[in-house]
Design an enzyme around this catalytic site. Structure first.
Site, PDB file in Angstrom:
ATOM      1  CB  CYS A 173      -0.963  -0.088   1.317  1.00 53.30           C
ATOM      2  SG  CYS A 173      -1.912   1.708   1.390  1.00 53.30           S
ATOM      3  CG  ASP A 179      -2.614  -3.613  -0.558  1.00 52.40           C
ATOM      4  OD1 ASP A 179      -3.193  -3.559   0.435  1.00 52.40           O
ATOM      5  OD2 ASP A 179      -2.489  -2.421  -1.249  1.00 52.40           O
ATOM      6  CB  VAL A 224       3.647 -13.407 -22.146  1.00 54.75           C
ATOM      7  CG1 VAL A 224       4.664 -13.380 -20.578  1.00 54.75           C
ATOM      8  CG2 VAL A 224       2.898 -12.431 -22.519  1.00 54.75           C
ATOM      9  CD  GLU A 225       9.881 -17.622 -20.053  1.00 53.21           C
ATOM     10  OE1 GLU A 225      10.001 -18.831 -19.873  1.00 53.21           O
ATOM     11  OE2 GLU A 225      10.163 -16.663 -19.378  1.00 53.21           O
ATOM     12  CG  LEU A 226       4.121 -19.504 -18.828  1.00 58.09           C
ATOM     13  CD1 LEU A 226       3.758 -21.105 -18.639  1.00 58.09           C
ATOM     14  CD2 LEU A 226       3.041 -18.652 -18.256  1.00 58.09           C
ATOM     15  CG  HIS A 237      -5.918  -2.001  -5.235  1.00 50.84           C
ATOM     16  ND1 HIS A 237      -6.839  -2.075  -4.340  1.00 50.84           N
ATOM     17  CD2 HIS A 237      -4.786  -2.265  -4.331  1.00 50.84           C
ATOM     18  CE1 HIS A 237      -6.609  -2.582  -3.198  1.00 50.84           C
ATOM     19  NE2 HIS A 237      -5.366  -2.843  -3.180  1.00 50.84           N
ATOM     20  CD  GLU A 238      -7.789   2.282  -7.940  1.00 50.46           C
ATOM     21  OE1 GLU A 238      -8.949   1.998  -7.290  1.00 50.46           O
ATOM     22  OE2 GLU A 238      -6.788   2.228  -7.094  1.00 50.46           O
TER      23      GLU A 238
END
Length: 121
Positions: free
Chosen positions: A34, A41, A56-58, A75-76
Site C-alpha cells: 500500500c 496488499d 509471453v514467456e512464463l 490497485h488501479e
C-alpha cells in the site's frame, strides 16, 4: 535465466499466428505494498490474451509479477501498468487483466483493464 525479480517480460514467436486463440494466466499470489501505509496488499491476477506475433514467456512473467512485492502501488495503477507492460511487450490482439485485491478495511477491490487492438486502430 535469472530467478530475481525483473521488469523485463520476455517473449517467443506465436506458433499459430494465423488463428485467434486465448491464453490465460492465473497469478494467485500477487503482492505489492500500500503506498500510504506500507502494508502488504494481496491479490489474484487473471491475465487473458489473444496473441498476435508474440507470446509471453512464463518464467519472465513470474519474475515480473514478483517485482511488485516491494513497491507501493494503488490497485488501479498497478493493474493498468501490468496491462501496459504486456501490451508493450507483445502487442496482443486482445488483452484483459483482472486484479482481484483481497479485502482490506472491509472492502475488496477488483480492477479490470481491457485492450482490443482492432478498436485501437
Amino acid at each position: 535465466m535469472s530467478s530475481q525479480p525483473s521488469k523485463e517480460i520476455q517473449t517467443f514467436p506465436n506458433p499459430a499466428a494465423d488463428r485467434d486463440y486465448e491464453i490465460a494466466f492465473d497469478v494467485p499470489e500477487f503482492t505489492c505494498l500500500c503506498p500510504l501505509t506500507g502494508q502488504p496488499d494481496f491479490a489474484r491476477f487473471t491475465i487473458k490474451y489473444v496473441p498476435d506475433q508474440l507470446c509471453v514467456e512464463l518464467k519472465s512473467l513470474k519474475l515480473y509479477m514478483w517485482s511488485y512485492r516491494n513497491e507501493g502501488a494503488f490497485h488501479e495503477k498497478v493493474t493498468n501498468t501490468i496491462a501496459d507492460d504486456i501490451i508493450k511487450a507483445i502487442q496482443p490482439r486482445k488483452l484483459t487483466v483482472v486484479g482481484d485485491f483481497f479485502v482490506r478495511g472491509g472492502i475488496g477491490t477488483i480492477v479490470t483493464v481491457s485492450h482490443d487492438k482492432k478498436k485501437q486502430a
